[in-house]
Design an enzyme around this catalytic site. Structure first.
Site, PDB file in Angstrom:
ATOM      1  N   GLU A 122       0.849  -1.190   0.000  1.00 55.02           N
ATOM      2  CA  GLU A 122       0.000   0.000   0.000  1.00 55.02           C
ATOM      3  C   GLU A 122       0.886   1.242   0.000  1.00 55.02           C
ATOM      4  OE1 GLU A 122      -3.759   2.086   2.354  1.00 55.02           O
ATOM      5  OE2 GLU A 122      -2.862   0.290   3.190  1.00 55.02           O
ATOM      6  N   GLY A 254       3.173   2.422  10.566  1.00 55.21           N
ATOM      7  CA  GLY A 254       3.007   1.753  11.843  1.00 55.21           C
ATOM      8  C   GLY A 254       2.717   0.276  11.662  1.00 55.21           C
ATOM      9  N   ALA A 255       1.819  -0.024  10.726  1.00 56.90           N
ATOM     10  CA  ALA A 255       1.451  -1.415  10.470  1.00 56.90           C
ATOM     11  C   ALA A 255       0.641  -1.457   9.188  1.00 56.90           C
ATOM     12  CB  ALA A 255       0.655  -1.998  11.628  1.00 56.90           C
ATOM     13  N   MET A 256       0.430  -2.675   8.666  1.00 55.02           N
ATOM     14  CA  MET A 256      -0.294  -2.858   7.410  1.00 55.02           C
ATOM     15  C   MET A 256      -1.232  -4.046   7.523  1.00 55.02           C
ATOM     16  SD  MET A 256      -0.927  -1.834   4.439  1.00 55.02           S
ATOM     17  CE  MET A 256      -2.167  -2.628   3.409  1.00 55.02           C
ATOM     18  N   GLU A 257      -2.479  -3.824   7.085  1.00 54.32           N
ATOM     19  CA  GLU A 257      -3.575  -4.770   7.330  1.00 54.32           C
ATOM     20  C   GLU A 257      -3.693  -5.867   6.287  1.00 54.32           C
ATOM     21  OE1 GLU A 257      -5.521  -1.285   4.949  1.00 54.32           O
ATOM     22  OE2 GLU A 257      -3.975  -1.525   6.470  1.00 54.32           O
ATOM     23  N   ASN A 258      -2.619  -6.237   5.593  1.00 56.31           N
ATOM     24  CA  ASN A 258      -2.686  -7.288   4.580  1.00 56.31           C
ATOM     25  C   ASN A 258      -3.560  -8.457   5.051  1.00 56.31           C
ATOM     26  OD1 ASN A 258      -0.351  -5.898   3.269  1.00 56.31           O
ATOM     27  ND2 ASN A 258       0.710  -6.734   5.043  1.00 56.31           N
ATOM     28  N   GLU A 291      -5.578  -2.467  12.789  1.00 58.83           N
ATOM     29  CA  GLU A 291      -5.268  -3.321  11.645  1.00 58.83           C
ATOM     30  C   GLU A 291      -6.211  -4.527  11.583  1.00 58.83           C
ATOM     31  OE1 GLU A 291      -3.412  -1.929   9.593  1.00 58.83           O
ATOM     32  OE2 GLU A 291      -2.583  -0.435  10.953  1.00 58.83           O
ATOM     33  N   HIS A 294      -9.561  -3.544  10.101  1.00 60.29           N
ATOM     34  CA  HIS A 294      -9.517  -3.380   8.652  1.00 60.29           C
ATOM     35  C   HIS A 294      -9.974  -4.640   7.914  1.00 60.29           C
ATOM     36  CE1 HIS A 294      -8.126   0.497   7.412  1.00 60.29           C
ATOM     37  NE2 HIS A 294      -6.965   0.450   8.053  1.00 60.29           N
ATOM     38  N   GLU A 313      -9.890   4.334   6.090  1.00 59.00           N
ATOM     39  CA  GLU A 313      -9.067   4.776   7.217  1.00 59.00           C
ATOM     40  C   GLU A 313      -9.848   5.584   8.249  1.00 59.00           C
ATOM     41  OE1 GLU A 313      -6.412   3.514   7.878  1.00 59.00           O
ATOM     42  OE2 GLU A 313      -5.689   2.707   5.971  1.00 59.00           O
TER      43      GLU A 313
END
Length: 850
Positions: A122, A254-258, A291, A294, A313
């Protein structure tokens, strides 16, 4: 020579992709510098459009072969992708490319972090992995095979097969490419399980580097709390057999919601009492929740295009704020969110980087992961909920999930479910998504024989590209207090929708004192002429916790304004009112600690600027320091009692009760240090058994100009822990005297542990430099020059982090001509660099054009 000016992309030009991707099969043959990626994608014509242009995004890829239905083709290649003639019927596209993860310092796409392969796709990172329609409205199922000698090989979805040197994964839920993830490396798992409301057994794993296993337990518990909360509050159940989180040291965000494989910045997931503060624990809990949430608000339902970023978001930030409020203290959470909103989003909304919650155009989408999209976007969700009520909000969300599951949606889709549930026309409310700027509400009052009339007027200052603004629908929560402090009218939400509008309250025995904008019911600036006596009354009696805090905050602001502009002494009435609140041990300790806070110095600069006064950073620093010293002296008899009542004699727990006590105890220690020269802080440092207490004591000593021995001991103790050493860097810069800030930061850039290519370490040093208001703006501009030097150095390596750090300069037009000249010179110097990235060019061009 500078690259060609980046193209501007417009919302109005949206058109669907000409093909549907029914399935994606990827095979990775991992190599640090020559990874092979083979893609097999089933496409068919999209019935929603007649445009059959077959363009696939691709950057920094070496194409080895391409084929359609097994027949090799030679597509037309550019630096941004390829085009190829394709059948006007279903077909299979195949491509094999080679990429270099080891050279990928931008940390977008597939890259290496301390020997571990990981991805960040992303917003537009997938195009650096293979050729693909890298846009959020192209959703497909993914099957992935990873070949490599690593003990752990992870991707999205459920595991299908594994063996010596390979693993296969399948994600049955269609997703856009930005949610793709891959991780490979030497990792260990902290494992647990969760049973969903319908009985599905889910395997949970938090994957970390060897040695970090002791920092996983809190994150795992936060994940399970999030999963249960989302079932109970939103009716959302998890939908895969496994949920993996991986901690990564080199990460821009910070983080990624894959989907099913969340990738986290190590700082956003690893925690232990010895290495993490209470604030770290709360932040980690919130990010893990964000996350996870999401999975439905972002993954199962995603955004049609990146202009709709606030759809996923803003809603998910609102949901994680609800979660934190339920897990901890709702009033404290609300106050902290507003402090953050005013510190980050208000300056953005009132300056050259101002943009609507849903932008109309962009050049680089990475520059729009902003406080406006996230935090103001969440405020818009909160306003909508206040206007329609809790029940209608819940019904609308149920309809949203049912109607749009598996789709890529727009703000119009989101608002339509509320219109269908409530029968309301939300076209005027939609202006919150299209108009930039912070509305101002002016208040007039009238009292006539038992009837109190409140007249509100609204205006929104012009912003770049939007000189004229229309009235917005603003929910204004109001309560009325009687002369004795009793609430004579409970909170009601006034729907304020015209440029000027009056509201009446009848049957009152005496003129009331209004409590306006309770719970900060809208992200606006409230302007009302009143007296210090009335604010003190609200500080003592308001039944709304937010407005009670706001009364104290405003008194502090007015006190500082008088000190800065008139040379006044600290206001004794403010100090007495504050003392009464902080002494009240029936109040939450965390709330009392917040009461002791002062407006930030940057916030005071904005207030002065709004009043037509050019802010002097040193004068603001001096007034703030004097007021803190006066507070310490005024509270000296109370401080020993505060210290005693905030001691925690149970085993450490990062919960609301204990962390609130530590927060109040830390605030008391800061005041006490001003009186005892650091004697108590020195003692506290020596016996601290957790990072919150250790850092609190060390901070007090450094603020007092002492603590060098403790600072050296802190480094010796924690030099092996990268996240704690981030704190060590930040403390030294953030707590320096203004005249020493640039010098301290410059010296630290030469430290052996300053790995400037690591985003956490870079931000640990230069974030505090930019946020130290008096130090950053200290006479001579040394801090401006230092930051510019390092942004120039970082930009070719990591444009995304560089561009975000440029926001340190966004308020430059507030200051005197000398400072503007110094900053303007640095902006010109950066912009003159050959090959400056699109990210940084766009940011600085907008800032420079203020």
């Amino acid at each position: 020579m500078r690259d060609a000016a980046p193209a501007t992309i417009y919302l109005k030009d949206y058109a669907p992709f000409g093909f549907v991707a029914d399935s994606v099969h990827l095979t990775f043959d991992l190599d640090p510098h020559r990874t092979r990626v083979s893609a097999r994608i089933e496409f068919r014509p999209n019935p929603e459009t007649s445009d059959r242009t077959f363009f696939l995004h691709g950057e920094k890829l070496r194409l080895i072969r391409a084929a359609i239905d097994g027949v090799e083709v030679e597509p037309d290649l550019t630096d941004t992708g390829l085009t190829c003639a394709v059948p006007d019927a279903p077909f299979v596209w195949e491509a094999e490319v080679e990429i270099d993860p080891g050279a990928n310092t931008a940390l977008e796409g597939l890259y290496l972090s301390n020997g571990m392969y990981c991805t960040q796709c992303e917003a537009e990172g997938f195009r650096k992995i293979t050729y693909y329609p890298d846009r959020p409205d192209v959703m497909s199922t993914f099957t992935v095979r990873i070949n490599g000698p690593h003990p752990v090989l992870l991707s999205n979805g459920n595991p299908m097969a594994s063996g010596e040197g390979f693993a296969e994964w399948h994600d049955p839920w269609p997703k856009p490419a930005y949610l793709f993830a891959l991780v490979a490396g030497d990792l260990v798992a902290h494992s647990d399980g969760f049973t969903t409301v319908s009985g599905r057994e889910v395997d949970l794993n938090l994957w970390v580097r060897p040695g970090d296993e002791g920092k996983c337990a809190f994150g795992m518990e936060a994940l399970k709390k999030s999963m249960r909360w989302d079932e109970e509050v939103y009716g959302r159940e998890y939908d895969l057999d496994v949920f993996n989180i991986v901690a990564v040291d080199d990460f821009n965000m910070g983080a990624m919601e894959n989907k099913g494989l969340n990738i986290f910045n190590s700082a956003a997931v690893l925690a232990s009492p010895e290495t993490s503060t209470d604030d770290n624990f709360e932040r980690i809990e919130a990010i893990i929740a964000h996350e996870y949430f999401h999975n439905w608000t972002g993954n199962r339902i995603t955004c049609r295009d990146w202009f709709q970023l606030c759809l996923k978001e803003g809603l998910t930030v609102f949901r994680d704020a609800q979660f934190t409020s339920d897990m901890r203290s709702a009033p404290v959470k609300r106050i902290r969110d507003v402090i953050e909103l005013r510190a980050r989003q208000f300056p953005e909304d009132q300056g050259p980087l101002s943009h609507p919650v849903r932008p109309e155009s962009f050049q680089e989408i990475n520059n729009f992961y902003t406080a406006t999209v996230y935090e103001k976007g969440a405020e818009v969700i909160g306003m909508l909920k206040r206007l329609v009520g809790d029940r209608a909000y819940a019904e609308a969300l149920d309809l949203y999930f049912a109607r749009h599951d598996g789709q890529a949606c727009t703000i119009e889709d989101w608002l339509k479910v509320f219109e269908d549930v409530t029968g309301r026309d939300l076209s005027q409310f939609k202006r919150w998504y299209s108009q930039a700027g912070t509305p101002r509400i002016m208040v007039e009052e009238d009292w006539q024989g038992g009837t109190y009339t409140l007249t509100l007027s609204q205006t929104t200052p012009s912003t770049p590209g939007q000189p004229d603004k229309l009235p917005q629908v603003i929910p204004v929560a109001v309560g009325l207090l009687g002369p004795n402090g009793d609430e004579v009218r409970p909170t009601q939400v006034l729907e304020f929708a015209r440029a000027r509008q009056s509201f009446t309250f009848d049957g009152l025995a005496a003129r009331p004192v209004p409590s306006i904008l309770r719970e900060f019911s809208a992200p606006v600036v409230l302007e009302r002429e009143t007296t210090a006596a009335e604010r003190a009354f609200l500080l003592a009696h308001d039944t709304d916790p937010f407005n009670r805090w706001e009364a104290g905050r405003t008194l502090a602001e007015e006190c500082l304004l008088a000190m800065i502009t008139k040379g006044a002494a600290p206001d004794a009435d403010y100090l007495n009112g504050l003392l009464a609140v902080v002494r009240d041990d029936t109040l939450d300790p965390a709330y009392r600690a917040l009461m002791l806070g002062l407006p930030s110095q940057s916030e005071m600069a904005a207030t002065l600027h709004r009043c037509g006064v050019t802010p002097d950073p040193q004068a603001i620093w001096d007034a703030t320091d004097t007021l803190r010293q006066s507070t310490a002296q005024h509270f000296q008899d109370l401080l020993p009692r505060l210290r005693a009542e905030t001691q925690v004699d149970q085993p450490f727990a990062p919960d609301a009760e204990q962390s609130g006590k530590r927060a109040l105890g830390g605030a008391a220690l800061a005041l006490l240090t001003r009186l005892d020269g650091g004697a108590q802080a020195t003692n506290d440092y020596g016996r601290a058994d957790n990072m919150t207490l250790q850092l609190s004591a060390l901070s007090c000593l450094l603020k007092a100009g002492k603590g060098q021995a403790e600072l050296a001991a802190f480094y010796d103790q924690w030099q092996h822990d990268r996240l704690v050493i981030d704190k060590w860097f930040g403390l030294q810069v953030g707590l320096s005297a203004p005249e020493k800030v640039a010098e301290t930061a410059r010296a630290l850039t030469g430290h052996a542990d300053f790995n400037w290519k690591n985003p956490n370490r870079f931000r640990a040093l230069f974030g505090p430099l930019a946020m130290h208001h008096a130090g950053f703006h200290f006479t001579g501009g040394a801090a401006y020059e230092l930051l510019a030097d390092w942004l120039i150095r970082l930009d070719p390596v990591n444009p995304q982090t560089t561009a975000r750090m440029c926001s340190a300069f966004q308020t430059w037009r507030r200051y005197d001509a000398g400072r503007q000249s110094l900053i303007g010179g640095q902006l010109d110097r950066i912009l003159a660099q050959p090959g400056l990235s699109r990210d940084t060019t766009e940011m600085l061009t907008r800032i420079k054009g203020a």
